[in-house]
Design a protein around this motif. Sequence first.
Motif, PDB file in Angstrom:
ATOM      1  N   ASN A 254     -58.957 -46.568  12.939  1.00  0.00           N
ATOM      2  CA  ASN A 254     -58.587 -46.120  14.282  1.00  0.00           C
ATOM      3  C   ASN A 254     -57.083 -46.284  14.466  1.00  0.00           C
ATOM      4  O   ASN A 254     -56.575 -47.411  14.460  1.00  0.00           O
ATOM      5  N   PRO A 255     -56.322 -45.190  14.631  1.00  0.00           N
ATOM      6  CA  PRO A 255     -54.867 -45.322  14.788  1.00  0.00           C
ATOM      7  C   PRO A 255     -54.475 -46.125  16.020  1.00  0.00           C
ATOM      8  O   PRO A 255     -53.459 -46.826  15.995  1.00  0.00           O
ATOM      9  N   VAL A 256     -55.258 -46.030  17.100  1.00  0.00           N
ATOM     10  CA  VAL A 256     -54.937 -46.796  18.309  1.00  0.00           C
ATOM     11  C   VAL A 256     -55.056 -48.288  18.033  1.00  0.00           C
ATOM     12  O   VAL A 256     -54.194 -49.084  18.416  1.00  0.00           O
ATOM     13  N   GLU A 257     -56.116 -48.682  17.363  1.00  0.00           N
ATOM     14  CA  GLU A 257     -56.317 -50.093  17.037  1.00  0.00           C
ATOM     15  C   GLU A 257     -55.283 -50.591  16.041  1.00  0.00           C
ATOM     16  O   GLU A 257     -54.831 -51.742  16.122  1.00  0.00           O
ATOM     17  N   LEU A 258     -54.899 -49.726  15.118  1.00  0.00           N
ATOM     18  CA  LEU A 258     -53.993 -50.139  14.053  1.00  0.00           C
ATOM     19  C   LEU A 258     -52.528 -50.129  14.478  1.00  0.00           C
ATOM     20  O   LEU A 258     -51.756 -51.009  14.083  1.00  0.00           O
ATOM     21  N   LEU A 259     -52.128 -49.140  15.286  1.00  0.00           N
ATOM     22  CA  LEU A 259     -50.719 -48.940  15.605  1.00  0.00           C
ATOM     23  C   LEU A 259     -50.352 -49.325  17.035  1.00  0.00           C
ATOM     24  O   LEU A 259     -49.251 -49.815  17.275  1.00  0.00           O
ATOM     25  N   VAL A 260     -51.264 -49.092  17.970  1.00  0.00           N
ATOM     26  CA  VAL A 260     -50.919 -49.275  19.377  1.00  0.00           C
ATOM     27  C   VAL A 260     -51.151 -50.710  19.840  1.00  0.00           C
ATOM     28  O   VAL A 260     -50.277 -51.308  20.481  1.00  0.00           O
ATOM     29  N   LEU A 261     -52.314 -51.267  19.523  1.00  0.00           N
ATOM     30  CA  LEU A 261     -52.647 -52.598  20.032  1.00  0.00           C
ATOM     31  C   LEU A 261     -51.627 -53.672  19.649  1.00  0.00           C
ATOM     32  O   LEU A 261     -51.231 -54.476  20.508  1.00  0.00           O
ATOM     33  N   PRO A 262     -51.181 -53.762  18.383  1.00  0.00           N
ATOM     34  CA  PRO A 262     -50.173 -54.801  18.077  1.00  0.00           C
ATOM     35  C   PRO A 262     -48.894 -54.642  18.873  1.00  0.00           C
ATOM     36  O   PRO A 262     -48.289 -55.645  19.299  1.00  0.00           O
ATOM     37  N   ARG A 263     -48.482 -53.419  19.122  1.00  0.00           N
ATOM     38  CA  ARG A 263     -47.258 -53.188  19.882  1.00  0.00           C
ATOM     39  C   ARG A 263     -47.447 -53.523  21.357  1.00  0.00           C
ATOM     40  O   ARG A 263     -46.565 -54.133  21.989  1.00  0.00           O
ATOM     41  N   VAL A 264     -48.583 -53.130  21.924  1.00  0.00           N
ATOM     42  CA  VAL A 264     -48.847 -53.431  23.333  1.00  0.00           C
ATOM     43  C   VAL A 264     -48.951 -54.934  23.553  1.00  0.00           C
ATOM     44  O   VAL A 264     -48.346 -55.489  24.488  1.00  0.00           O
ATOM     45  N   LEU A 265     -49.706 -55.621  22.708  1.00  0.00           N
ATOM     46  CA  LEU A 265     -49.860 -57.067  22.867  1.00  0.00           C
ATOM     47  C   LEU A 265     -48.540 -57.807  22.640  1.00  0.00           C
ATOM     48  O   LEU A 265     -48.242 -58.787  23.333  1.00  0.00           O
ATOM     49  N   ALA A 266     -47.749 -57.314  21.694  1.00  0.00           N
ATOM     50  CA  ALA A 266     -46.453 -57.956  21.438  1.00  0.00           C
ATOM     51  C   ALA A 266     -45.536 -57.842  22.649  1.00  0.00           C
ATOM     52  O   ALA A 266     -44.849 -58.811  23.028  1.00  0.00           O
ATOM     53  N   LEU A 267     -45.519 -56.663  23.282  1.00  0.00           N
ATOM     54  CA  LEU A 267     -44.662 -56.510  24.464  1.00  0.00           C
ATOM     55  C   LEU A 267     -45.227 -57.267  25.659  1.00  0.00           C
ATOM     56  O   LEU A 267     -44.462 -57.791  26.488  1.00  0.00           O
ATOM     57  N   LEU A 268     -46.559 -57.375  25.747  1.00  0.00           N
ATOM     58  CA  LEU A 268     -47.165 -58.168  26.821  1.00  0.00           C
ATOM     59  C   LEU A 268     -46.794 -59.646  26.708  1.00  0.00           C
ATOM     60  O   LEU A 268     -46.661 -60.344  27.719  1.00  0.00           O
ATOM     61  N   ILE A 269     -46.623 -60.111  25.496  1.00  0.00           N
ATOM     62  CA  ILE A 269     -46.221 -61.510  25.285  1.00  0.00           C
ATOM     63  C   ILE A 269     -44.712 -61.677  25.449  1.00  0.00           C
ATOM     64  O   ILE A 269     -44.237 -62.661  26.031  1.00  0.00           O
ATOM     65  N   SER A 270     -43.947 -60.713  24.966  1.00  0.00           N
ATOM     66  CA  SER A 270     -42.490 -60.865  24.912  1.00  0.00           C
ATOM     67  C   SER A 270     -41.820 -60.656  26.262  1.00  0.00           C
ATOM     68  O   SER A 270     -40.893 -61.399  26.619  1.00  0.00           O
ATOM     69  N   LEU A 271     -42.255 -59.656  27.026  1.00  0.00           N
ATOM     70  CA  LEU A 271     -41.534 -59.326  28.259  1.00  0.00           C
ATOM     71  C   LEU A 271     -41.571 -60.449  29.286  1.00  0.00           C
ATOM     72  O   LEU A 271     -40.527 -60.745  29.897  1.00  0.00           O
ATOM     73  N   PRO A 272     -42.706 -61.129  29.543  1.00  0.00           N
ATOM     74  CA  PRO A 272     -42.644 -62.265  30.478  1.00  0.00           C
ATOM     75  C   PRO A 272     -41.691 -63.366  30.009  1.00  0.00           C
ATOM     76  O   PRO A 272     -40.987 -63.972  30.837  1.00  0.00           O
ATOM     77  N   MET A 273     -41.671 -63.650  28.709  1.00  0.00           N
ATOM     78  CA  MET A 273     -40.751 -64.677  28.204  1.00  0.00           C
ATOM     79  C   MET A 273     -39.298 -64.233  28.371  1.00  0.00           C
ATOM     80  O   MET A 273     -38.442 -65.037  28.774  1.00  0.00           O
TER      81      MET A 273
END
Length: 377
Positions: A254-273
Amino acid sequence: MTEKQSVAALSLERDRVVVKGDWVLAHYSSLEQQVAQCRTKLPSVVSFDLSQLGKLDTAGATLLTTLLGNENMQNLRNIAPQLADERRVLLETVANSLQGWDAAPEQKTENPFIRMLARIGAAMETFWQDARDLVGFIGLTLEALLVSLFRPSSWRITSLIANIQQIGLNAVPIIMLLTFLVGAVIAFLGATVLTTFGAGIFTVNLVVISFLREFAVLLTAILMAGRTASAFTAQIGLMKANEEIDAIQALGLNPVELLVLPRVLALLISLPMLTFIGMISGIFGGLVVCAVTLDIPPIMFFSIMQSSTGIEHFFVGMGKAPVFAFLIAIIGCLEGFKVSGSAESVGKHTTASVVHSIFVVILLDAVAALFFMEIGW
């Protein structure tokens, strides 16, 4: 030796047009002028004499077809029965080729008001389509996230950590510098204006509240929209252009699971910090300016900050960070999947991802400001 060509001529004798000589490319210029003059003088009823016609090529056939007109060309066998079959076929072929090219299309003057309405309509249709695509892609991402939560084997920990380093850790210096400078500028402007009213001490409240509620999260989100959303679009778009996403799907992944999720979760963690770091840096920039221009020592600065600033300002700013992060990552990845396969398309959608991300961030920030103002926060 080359056969000598007879001079081509065209004469109008009362109600009869006589065609003479060789109608070939060599005589095209003179024949074109004669045909144009003859057509202006043709009576309503006229006959054509082609018995004296010499050589004929496609250039001459074009002029002769123009002279005869479409109606006469359809009845060419009766008009010129003495004409050889091969010449009649040539004239009919040229006439068929020229159909639709005789008269230039009429240029219609478009009403500027109608043109403006058409552009507005096209823009609204594009906006509606983009909104539908965004909502649909959010649904696909949330679905992939929920499915992967119950399958630890599908978690991309390495990709997540790599993206956090690229998105968050590498952006810390520029976030600190940017928010420090903006905090110093706001403090300087506040001190300049408020001192004239004898209220220079309130510069502390101006800097602290503005950075806790608005500037830290807004500046960080805009910087991430320009830095990270464009990177997501370029990376996924290049994979789309190189047909790597097609290969991923061919492997049953699944391209969404492989490419999108790591990027979305990374920005969800990084932007608040990064937002928290921006708050600290912006307040520190204001502290430096207050100490230099208003003679407010750091101890007094923190005392005023503690006594007059509520914790709700911090929660308002930090609460907006995950929402901005999610939308920035989604828009960046969505534009990457829209890339068609050319370098021009990559550049176009990279620009679109930055513009759309910044627009959404500022729009949501304005809506949030109105909402929190109405509820008294």
